[in-house]
Design an enzyme around this catalytic site. Structure first.
Site, PDB file in Angstrom:
ATOM      1  N   ASP A  77      -6.383   7.558   5.323  1.00 14.90           N
ATOM      2  CA  ASP A  77      -5.173   7.181   4.566  1.00 14.90           C
ATOM      3  C   ASP A  77      -5.098   7.917   3.233  1.00 14.90           C
ATOM      4  O   ASP A  77      -4.031   8.006   2.628  1.00 14.90           O
ATOM      5  CB  ASP A  77      -5.094   5.656   4.361  1.00 14.90           C
ATOM      6  CG  ASP A  77      -6.325   5.089   3.694  1.00 14.90           C
ATOM      7  OD1 ASP A  77      -7.312   5.818   3.496  1.00 14.90           O
ATOM      8  OD2 ASP A  77      -6.307   3.886   3.359  1.00 14.90           O
TER       9      ASP A  77
ATOM     10  N   VAL B 298      -6.899   6.343  12.595  1.00 19.92           N
ATOM     11  CA  VAL B 298      -5.701   5.506  12.450  1.00 19.92           C
ATOM     12  C   VAL B 298      -5.649   4.978  11.010  1.00 19.92           C
ATOM     13  O   VAL B 298      -6.612   4.369  10.544  1.00 19.92           O
ATOM     14  CB  VAL B 298      -5.744   4.346  13.473  1.00 19.92           C
ATOM     15  CG1 VAL B 298      -4.604   3.366  13.228  1.00 19.92           C
ATOM     16  CG2 VAL B 298      -5.687   4.892  14.897  1.00 19.92           C
TER      17      VAL B 298
ATOM     18  N   ASN C 168      -3.954   2.615   9.679  1.00 22.47           N
ATOM     19  CA  ASN C 168      -3.773   1.165   9.500  1.00 22.47           C
ATOM     20  C   ASN C 168      -4.602   0.376  10.509  1.00 22.47           C
ATOM     21  O   ASN C 168      -4.096  -0.421  11.289  1.00 22.47           O
ATOM     22  CB  ASN C 168      -2.289   0.775   9.560  1.00 22.47           C
ATOM     23  CG  ASN C 168      -1.600   1.202  10.859  1.00 22.47           C
ATOM     24  OD1 ASN C 168      -2.030   2.132  11.515  1.00 22.47           O
ATOM     25  ND2 ASN C 168      -0.538   0.512  11.213  1.00 22.47           N
TER      26      ASN C 168
ATOM     27  N   SER D 199     -10.527  -2.841   3.434  1.00 26.90           N
ATOM     28  CA  SER D 199     -11.631  -1.898   3.631  1.00 26.90           C
ATOM     29  C   SER D 199     -12.772  -2.582   4.381  1.00 26.90           C
ATOM     30  O   SER D 199     -13.401  -1.996   5.259  1.00 26.90           O
ATOM     31  CB  SER D 199     -12.146  -1.398   2.282  1.00 26.90           C
ATOM     32  OG  SER D 199     -11.183  -0.588   1.663  1.00 26.90           O
TER      33      SER D 199
ATOM     34  N   VAL E 125     -15.379   7.332   2.339  1.00 22.46           N
ATOM     35  CA  VAL E 125     -15.450   7.672   0.916  1.00 22.46           C
ATOM     36  C   VAL E 125     -14.131   7.352   0.219  1.00 22.46           C
ATOM     37  O   VAL E 125     -13.095   7.235   0.848  1.00 22.46           O
ATOM     38  CB  VAL E 125     -15.786   9.159   0.674  1.00 22.46           C
ATOM     39  CG1 VAL E 125     -16.959   9.614   1.508  1.00 22.46           C
ATOM     40  CG2 VAL E 125     -14.585  10.043   0.938  1.00 22.46           C
TER      41      VAL E 125
ATOM     42  N   TYR F   5       0.866  -1.183   0.000  1.00 18.92           N
ATOM     43  CA  TYR F   5       0.000   0.000   0.000  1.00 18.92           C
ATOM     44  C   TYR F   5       0.899   1.227   0.000  1.00 18.92           C
ATOM     45  O   TYR F   5       1.852   1.294   0.774  1.00 18.92           O
ATOM     46  CB  TYR F   5      -0.880   0.036   1.261  1.00 18.92           C
ATOM     47  CG  TYR F   5      -1.977  -1.000   1.263  1.00 18.92           C
ATOM     48  CD1 TYR F   5      -3.020  -0.948   0.342  1.00 18.92           C
ATOM     49  CD2 TYR F   5      -1.977  -2.027   2.191  1.00 18.92           C
ATOM     50  CE1 TYR F   5      -4.023  -1.907   0.334  1.00 18.92           C
ATOM     51  CE2 TYR F   5      -2.982  -2.992   2.196  1.00 18.92           C
ATOM     52  CZ  TYR F   5      -4.001  -2.917   1.266  1.00 18.92           C
ATOM     53  OH  TYR F   5      -4.978  -3.867   1.265  1.00 18.92           O
TER      54      TYR F   5
HETATM   55  N1  LIG Z   1      -7.904   3.536   7.866  1.00 19.41           N
HETATM   56  C1  LIG Z   1      -7.685   2.294   7.465  1.00 19.41           C
HETATM   57  O1  LIG Z   1      -7.100   1.501   8.182  1.00 19.41           O
HETATM   58  C2  LIG Z   1      -8.200   1.839   6.136  1.00 19.41           C
HETATM   59  C3  LIG Z   1      -8.269   0.487   5.821  1.00 19.41           C
HETATM   60  C4  LIG Z   1      -8.794   0.107   4.596  1.00 19.41           C
HETATM   61  C5  LIG Z   1      -9.237   1.070   3.699  1.00 19.41           C
HETATM   62  N2  LIG Z   1      -9.127   2.380   4.043  1.00 19.41           N
HETATM   63  C6  LIG Z   1      -9.601   3.464   3.171  1.00 19.41           C
HETATM   64  O2  LIG Z   1     -10.995   3.595   3.259  1.00 19.41           O
HETATM   65  C7  LIG Z   1     -11.421   4.400   2.158  1.00 19.41           C
HETATM   66  C8  LIG Z   1     -12.666   3.787   1.521  1.00 19.41           C
HETATM   67  O3  LIG Z   1     -12.307   2.608   0.818  1.00 19.41           O
HETATM   68  P1  LIG Z   1     -13.414   1.643   0.177  1.00 19.41           P
HETATM   69  O4  LIG Z   1     -12.697   0.416  -0.257  1.00 19.41           O
HETATM   70  O5  LIG Z   1     -14.579   1.529   1.080  1.00 19.41           O
HETATM   71  O6  LIG Z   1     -13.801   2.471  -1.116  1.00 19.41           O
HETATM   72  P2  LIG Z   1     -15.022   2.154  -2.108  1.00 19.41           P
HETATM   73  O7  LIG Z   1     -14.602   2.666  -3.434  1.00 19.41           O
HETATM   74  O8  LIG Z   1     -15.467   0.745  -2.002  1.00 19.41           O
HETATM   75  O9  LIG Z   1     -16.187   3.081  -1.528  1.00 19.41           O
HETATM   76  C9  LIG Z   1     -16.059   4.466  -1.505  1.00 19.41           C
HETATM   77  C10 LIG Z   1     -17.430   5.061  -1.688  1.00 19.41           C
HETATM   78  O10 LIG Z   1     -17.309   6.480  -1.482  1.00 19.41           O
HETATM   79  C11 LIG Z   1     -18.290   7.054  -2.318  1.00 19.41           C
HETATM   80  N3  LIG Z   1     -18.068   8.496  -2.434  1.00 19.41           N
HETATM   81  C12 LIG Z   1     -17.161   9.171  -3.193  1.00 19.41           C
HETATM   82  N4  LIG Z   1     -17.323  10.493  -3.010  1.00 19.41           N
HETATM   83  C13 LIG Z   1     -18.346  10.649  -2.114  1.00 19.41           C
HETATM   84  C14 LIG Z   1     -18.976  11.770  -1.519  1.00 19.41           C
HETATM   85  N5  LIG Z   1     -18.595  13.020  -1.802  1.00 19.41           N
HETATM   86  N6  LIG Z   1     -19.980  11.535  -0.636  1.00 19.41           N
HETATM   87  C15 LIG Z   1     -20.358  10.292  -0.323  1.00 19.41           C
HETATM   88  N7  LIG Z   1     -19.813   9.193  -0.863  1.00 19.41           N
HETATM   89  C16 LIG Z   1     -18.806   9.378  -1.750  1.00 19.41           C
HETATM   90  C17 LIG Z   1     -18.153   6.276  -3.622  1.00 19.41           C
HETATM   91  O11 LIG Z   1     -19.306   6.437  -4.453  1.00 19.41           O
HETATM   92  C18 LIG Z   1     -18.022   4.855  -3.073  1.00 19.41           C
HETATM   93  O12 LIG Z   1     -19.273   4.185  -2.974  1.00 19.41           O
HETATM   94  C19 LIG Z   1     -10.199   4.472   1.228  1.00 19.41           C
HETATM   95  O13 LIG Z   1      -9.526   5.698   1.436  1.00 19.41           O
HETATM   96  C20 LIG Z   1      -9.346   3.334   1.706  1.00 19.41           C
HETATM   97  O14 LIG Z   1      -7.985   3.498   1.374  1.00 19.41           O
HETATM   98  C21 LIG Z   1      -8.616   2.782   5.238  1.00 19.41           C
END
Ligand SMILES: NC(=O)c1ccc[n+]([C@@H]2O[C@H](COP(=O)([O-])OP(=O)(O)OC[C@H]3O[C@@H](n4cnc5c(N)ncnc54)[C@H](O)[C@@H]3O)[C@@H](O)[C@H]2O)c1
Length: 364
Positions: free
Chosen positions: A270, A298, A300, A134, A239, A94
């Site tokens: 992230d 966080v 991760n 996710s 999102v 990543y």
């Molecule tokens: N913090 C962590 O530990 C961790 C772990 C895994 C993933 N993530 C992150 O989580 C985030 C989401 O990933 P995902 O796999 O769920 O993505 P995804 O693409 O499956 O879902 C994202 C959604 O956000 C929607 N979206 C976009 N703009 C929007 C807005 N303005 N208002 C409302 N909805 C909106 C999209 O239509 C989509 O349905 C990413 O940044 C990913 O890197 C973080």
């Protein structure tokens, strides 16, 4: 082909990029696998298991980085690791470069071939290496939120499920994709009142089909977001705009309108976060308070459940890692379009347009 697997050093990280079982497959395909001592320990995989799989266990990270053609990691290289990266070396991990200017510069300066898990694409245009983490982060966001809503943890003292005769807590989820969808599932399971917002109405239709009237779905515009956030006990940011910096969907004023002791979990941190008041935190210091609201960010989160996360992640990366093991880096990338979509940096230039735009630098 030498594949190196260093021990992860990001704060609180417990995952490892290769299990002994994946190491065995790579060795069978003719690759040499070098694993840093104790790399798998926090995910429950002992050095002995890697040795039995045919990998070599090396005592120092430096030797793994120095020898490997391909470094396989979970999280982006940390500043202490930048000096270990070298010209022409490939890195599969990543990267989240849209929110990582310093790291991007380090990859460019050292001419590293940076292949990011999060932009590798499946044939249907989805992101198979983002999906499992996710899903885990989405599920965790609700149990983490429930924990920080507890009075002793600084929260408002709301029990998400309530009991008969009391109102349940209100969980508002922005983004109905992988993480948001799984957050929704957990929130419903805990008995909370749940509202999900997205810009993609097909995603909202899927939620509606699955949960019927049990979950409120709303189009994500300023008015709907503001009204939902004001009434949220737990706000989950979920999102994504692929490879780009996350859009700021929840304003500082909306956060300030929440009841004191309410909780924000911004999974999207992230990629920069979708809540204006968010800044990254760590497993050792996971929350801060702003406008009376507890913020958790966080980057991760899946490291909280290192065993499950390692198994889920390596199941997803396995087909790609095996291509590298069998064909070497160049041929694997040439023959697999979806894997090649993972290339974010090459020969000192950013090759991913969304990353270049987010960082306002040119693409190669
Ligand atoms: N913090 C962590 O530990 C961790 C772990 C895994 C993933 N993530 C992150 O989580 C985030 C989401 O990933 P995902 O796999 O769920 O993505 P995804 O693409 O499956 O879902 C994202 C959604 O956000 C929607 N979206 C976009 N703009 C929007 C807005 N303005 N208002 C409302 N909805 C909106 C999209 O239509 C989509 O349905 C990413 O940044 C990913 O890197 C973080």
């Amino acid at each position: 082909m030498i594949i190196g697997v260093p021990k992860e050093i990001k704060d609180g990280e417990t995952r490892v990029a290769m299990t002994p079982s994946l190491a065995r497959h790579c060795v069978a395909l003719g690759a040499n696998v070098l694993v840093e001592k104790a790399a798998g320990l926090s995910a429950g995989f002992r050095d002995e298991e890697y040795r039995q799989a045919g990998a070599r266990v090396l005592p120092k990270a430096a030797s793994v980085w120095a020898a490997a053609d391909l470094i396989l990691k979970v999280k982006e290289p940390q500043p202490q690791e930048y000096r270990r990266m070298r010209k022409g070396q490939a890195l599969f991990t990543y990267l989240h470069l849209a929110a990582g200017r310093e790291l991007t510069q380090a990859l460019l300066d050292r001419k590293v071939l940076g292949v990011a898990y999060e932009t590798v694409e499946a044939q249907d245009g989805t992101f198979p290496l983002l999906k499992p983490m996710s899903q885990i982060a989405g599920r965790l966001s609700i149990q983490i939120g429930a924990y920080f809503l507890q009075t002793q943890n600084g929260g408002s003292g709301v029990l998400l499920g309530g009991i008969p005769g009391t109102a349940p807590g209100h969980v508002v989820i922005i983004g109905a994709g992988n993480s948001g969808g799984h957050a929704c599932r957990m929130a419903v399971g805990m008995g909370a009142r749940v509202t999900v917002l997205d810009r993609d109405t097909r995603k909202l239709e899927l939620i509606e089909e699955e949960y019927g009237g049990r979950v409120i779905t709303l189009y994500s515009n300023r008015a709907n977001v503001d009204a939902a956030v004001r009434d949220a006990d737990l706000l989950v940011g979920a999102v994504l705009i692929p490879a780009a910096r996350a859009p700021v969907v929840v304003s500082q004023a909306a956060v300030a309108s929440m009841r004191p002791g309410s909780v924000v979990v911004d999974i999207a941190v992230d990629q920069g976060g979708c809540v204006e008041t968010i800044r990254p935190t760590s497993h050792h210091d996971p929350v801060y308070r702003e406008s009376g609201v507890v913020h958790y960010a966080v980057p991760n989160m899946p490291a909280l459940v290192g065993r499950t996360s390692t198994i889920a992640l390596t199941q997803a990366t396995e087909p790609f890692v095996l291509k590298f093991a069998q064909f070497g880096v160049q041929r694997a990338l040439e023959e697999n379009r979806g894997l090649a979509k993972g290339i974010n940096t090459r020969d000192g230039v950013v090759t991913n347009a969304a990353v270049a735009k987010a960082l306002a630098i040119g693409t190669g």
